[in-house]
Design an enzyme around this catalytic site. Sequence first.
Site, PDB file in Angstrom:
ATOM      1  N   ARG A 185       0.840  -1.217   0.000  1.00 33.26           N
ATOM      2  CA  ARG A 185       0.000   0.000   0.000  1.00 33.26           C
ATOM      3  C   ARG A 185       0.871   1.262   0.000  1.00 33.26           C
ATOM      4  O   ARG A 185       0.572   2.234   0.693  1.00 33.26           O
ATOM      5  CB  ARG A 185      -0.940   0.030   1.212  1.00 33.26           C
ATOM      6  CG  ARG A 185      -1.956  -1.069   1.265  1.00 33.26           C
ATOM      7  CD  ARG A 185      -2.913  -1.028   0.072  1.00 33.26           C
ATOM      8  NE  ARG A 185      -3.984  -1.977   0.254  1.00 33.26           N
ATOM      9  CZ  ARG A 185      -3.900  -3.275  -0.063  1.00 33.26           C
ATOM     10  NH1 ARG A 185      -2.791  -3.764  -0.598  1.00 33.26           N
ATOM     11  NH2 ARG A 185      -4.922  -4.067   0.140  1.00 33.26           N
ATOM     12  N   SER A 259     -10.099  -0.604   3.941  1.00 39.94           N
ATOM     13  CA  SER A 259      -9.296  -0.850   5.149  1.00 39.94           C
ATOM     14  C   SER A 259      -8.755   0.467   5.688  1.00 39.94           C
ATOM     15  O   SER A 259      -8.138   1.221   4.944  1.00 39.94           O
ATOM     16  CB  SER A 259      -8.101  -1.740   4.825  1.00 39.94           C
ATOM     17  OG  SER A 259      -8.522  -2.967   4.305  1.00 39.94           O
ATOM     18  N   GLU A 355      -4.003   3.430   6.765  1.00 39.54           N
ATOM     19  CA  GLU A 355      -3.741   3.219   5.341  1.00 39.54           C
ATOM     20  C   GLU A 355      -4.058   4.477   4.524  1.00 39.54           C
ATOM     21  O   GLU A 355      -3.278   4.847   3.656  1.00 39.54           O
ATOM     22  CB  GLU A 355      -4.559   2.010   4.845  1.00 39.54           C
ATOM     23  CG  GLU A 355      -4.197   1.608   3.450  1.00 39.54           C
ATOM     24  CD  GLU A 355      -5.140   0.587   2.866  1.00 39.54           C
ATOM     25  OE1 GLU A 355      -6.053   0.990   2.130  1.00 39.54           O
ATOM     26  OE2 GLU A 355      -4.960  -0.609   3.139  1.00 39.54           O
TER      27      GLU A 355
HETATM   28  N1  EPU Z   1     -11.031 -10.568  10.713  1.00 37.70           N
HETATM   29  C1  EPU Z   1     -11.606 -10.681  11.932  1.00 37.70           C
HETATM   30  N2  EPU Z   1     -12.499  -9.721  12.331  1.00 37.70           N
HETATM   31  C2  EPU Z   1     -12.825  -8.689  11.535  1.00 37.70           C
HETATM   32  C3  EPU Z   1     -12.220  -8.549  10.280  1.00 37.70           C
HETATM   33  C4  EPU Z   1     -11.307  -9.517   9.879  1.00 37.70           C
HETATM   34  O1  EPU Z   1     -11.338 -11.602  12.679  1.00 37.70           O
HETATM   35  O2  EPU Z   1     -13.658  -7.851  11.947  1.00 37.70           O
HETATM   36  C5  EPU Z   1     -10.115 -11.604  10.250  1.00 37.70           C
HETATM   37  C6  EPU Z   1     -10.758 -12.367   9.092  1.00 37.70           C
HETATM   38  O3  EPU Z   1     -11.544 -13.418   9.547  1.00 37.70           O
HETATM   39  C7  EPU Z   1      -9.562 -12.848   8.329  1.00 37.70           C
HETATM   40  C8  EPU Z   1      -8.507 -11.800   8.601  1.00 37.70           C
HETATM   41  O4  EPU Z   1      -8.956 -11.025   9.704  1.00 37.70           O
HETATM   42  O5  EPU Z   1      -9.123 -14.089   8.824  1.00 37.70           O
HETATM   43  C9  EPU Z   1      -8.239 -10.906   7.419  1.00 37.70           C
HETATM   44  O6  EPU Z   1      -9.428 -10.285   6.973  1.00 37.70           O
HETATM   45  P1  EPU Z   1      -9.762 -10.168   5.421  1.00 37.70           P
HETATM   46  O7  EPU Z   1      -9.564 -11.474   4.752  1.00 37.70           O
HETATM   47  O8  EPU Z   1     -11.081  -9.509   5.259  1.00 37.70           O
HETATM   48  O9  EPU Z   1      -8.633  -9.246   4.820  1.00 37.70           O
HETATM   49  P2  EPU Z   1      -7.904  -7.978   5.436  1.00 37.70           P
HETATM   50  O10 EPU Z   1      -6.530  -8.367   5.836  1.00 37.70           O
HETATM   51  O11 EPU Z   1      -8.767  -7.333   6.449  1.00 37.70           O
HETATM   52  C10 EPU Z   1      -6.815  -7.171   3.207  1.00 37.70           C
HETATM   53  C11 EPU Z   1      -6.693  -5.833   2.517  1.00 37.70           C
HETATM   54  C12 EPU Z   1      -7.964  -5.519   1.775  1.00 37.70           C
HETATM   55  C13 EPU Z   1      -8.220  -6.607   0.759  1.00 37.70           C
HETATM   56  C14 EPU Z   1      -8.316  -7.957   1.504  1.00 37.70           C
HETATM   57  C15 EPU Z   1      -8.475  -9.107   0.561  1.00 37.70           C
HETATM   58  C16 EPU Z   1      -5.189  -4.510   3.872  1.00 37.70           C
HETATM   59  C17 EPU Z   1      -5.051  -3.458   4.909  1.00 37.70           C
HETATM   60  N3  EPU Z   1      -6.429  -4.825   3.527  1.00 37.70           N
HETATM   61  O12 EPU Z   1      -7.844  -7.015   4.171  1.00 37.70           O
HETATM   62  O13 EPU Z   1      -7.773  -4.299   1.084  1.00 37.70           O
HETATM   63  O14 EPU Z   1      -9.405  -6.374   0.031  1.00 37.70           O
HETATM   64  O15 EPU Z   1      -7.137  -8.182   2.268  1.00 37.70           O
HETATM   65  O16 EPU Z   1      -7.269  -9.339  -0.083  1.00 37.70           O
HETATM   66  O17 EPU Z   1      -4.191  -5.019   3.364  1.00 37.70           O
HETATM   67  C18 EPU Z   1      -8.056  -1.966   1.263  1.00 37.70           C
HETATM   68  O18 EPU Z   1      -6.828  -1.889   1.161  1.00 37.70           O
HETATM   69  O19 EPU Z   1      -8.791  -0.956   1.389  1.00 37.70           O
HETATM   70  C19 EPU Z   1      -8.665  -3.269   1.270  1.00 37.70           C
HETATM   71  C20 EPU Z   1      -9.982  -3.443   1.440  1.00 37.70           C
END
Ligand code: EPU
Length: 359
Positions: A185, A259, A355
Site C-alpha cells: 500500500r 481498510s 492506510e
Molecule cells: N477478521 C476478523 N475480524 C474482523 C475482520 C477480519 O477476525 O472484523 C479476520 C478475518 O476473519 C480474516 C482476517 O482477519 O481471517 C483478514 O481479513 P480479510 O480477509 O477480510 O482481509 P484484510 O486483511 O482485512 C486485506 C486488505 C484488503 C483486501 C483484503 C483481501 C489490507 C489493509 N487490507 O484485508 O484491502 O481487500 O485483504 O485481499 O491489506 C483496502 O486496502 O482498502 C482493502 C480493502
Amino acid sequence: MAENRPMPPSTRMPPAAPTSTLAVQRRASLREFNTLGLPAVAATLVRIASDADVRRVVDHPEYGRAPKFILGGGSNIVLTRDVAAVVLKVEIMGRRLVRETADAWIVEAGAGERWHDIVAWTLAQGWPGLENLALIPGTVGAAPVQNIGAYGVELKDRFDSLDAVDLVTGRTVTLDAAACHFGYRDSVFKQHLAGKSVVTRVRLRLPRPWQPVTGYVDLERKRVESGLAAPDAHTIFEWVCAIRRAKLPDPATIGNVGSFFKNPLVSPEQCRDIIGRDPEIVHYPLPDGTCKLAAGWLIDACGWKGKSIGRAAVHDRHALVLVNRGGASGAEVVTLARAIQESVYGRFGIRLEPEPVIV
Ligand code: EPU
C-alpha cells in the site's frame, strides 16, 4: 466542519486570475469527492482533463507555485479540515489496447477512469488478469499511488508503466515499476513525489497465458464450494465481487475508505510472543521470517466491531473498516482511529498505521 465558515484571510484567494482554458471552481465542496463523505472545502479546485491542463496549472501565475493536492476518486483520504492547497481533480479519460504480444496484453487507461470500470472492460474485451482487483473503489490514477491489492494480487503484479506530469517542470515523464518503488500500500507517490507529480495514464500488463490466482482463503473456499477445478476469469471476478459485497460496505451507501489500517508487520520474536498469548490470532508468515498480522482481527479482539464515537463507527461486519454513519466530521473519524490504535497497542503492544492519507 467548516463548510459555511468564511475562509480565514490567510487562505482567502485573490480575485480569479484569467482561466480561459482551465476549469476552476472557487470554494468547492469536497463532500461529494471523498468516499467517507466528510465535509471540507477546497479554496480552489481545478479539473484536469489532459496533460496540457497540468502544464497550464504549472505555468499559471497564481497556481504555478502554490502547494497542490491531487485528488482521484477520494477513496483513500480522510479530510479533517478545509484544503488551502490548489486541489487538482484528475478527470483524464480514455482506454485502449497498446499492444498484444505473445506473453501479454498491454492496456492503457486514463488516470480519471474508475478502476472497477477498467477491470470489467478488460475482462469483457477478453484480456483477463485484473479480476482479483474487482470492485476496489477509486480511480486508475490512484491505483499505483497506494499499490492497491486484494485476494492475492497487487497492482504492481499487473503494472507496465505510467505517465506523470512533473508539477515543477510541467514535463511528462514515464515511470517503470522500479521507479515507482512499490511497497505494501505504498509507492513513491505517497513518499517523496507526494504532491509533486500528477499521474495521467497507467499502462497495465496482463500476462498471457492467463493463470488464475485463487490461493487466498476466501477465494479457495468459493472454489471448493463451486466444485470447479479450473474457474475462468469471469467466475473469479464474480466471486471477488460477492466476497467484497458480503463484508465490505459500498461507499455509495455508507461512507468509508476500505481498510483503515495496514496489516502490521512484526518480527519473528514478536509474532511468537503474540501467538503464545493469543493462539487464535490470524497471521501470515512471510518468506523473510517476519509475520503479517490481520489488523481486522486485532481490532475485533479489542471489541470494536459496531462501536462508534460520535457519528464515526467501526463497521459491524469488518473491524478494519471505519464508516461515516451520516454527518461525521473528519475529526470524529480520527478520534475513533486514535482510540482504536490505543486499545490495540494497550492489549497487543502493536502500533497500527493508517492506510489512507489523513489531510
Ligand atoms: N477478521 C476478523 N475480524 C474482523 C475482520 C477480519 O477476525 O472484523 C479476520 C478475518 O476473519 C480474516 C482476517 O482477519 O481471517 C483478514 O481479513 P480479510 O480477509 O477480510 O482481509 P484484510 O486483511 O482485512 C486485506 C486488505 C484488503 C483486501 C483484503 C483481501 C489490507 C489493509 N487490507 O484485508 O484491502 O481487500 O485483504 O485481499 O491489506 C483496502 O486496502 O482498502 C482493502 C480493502
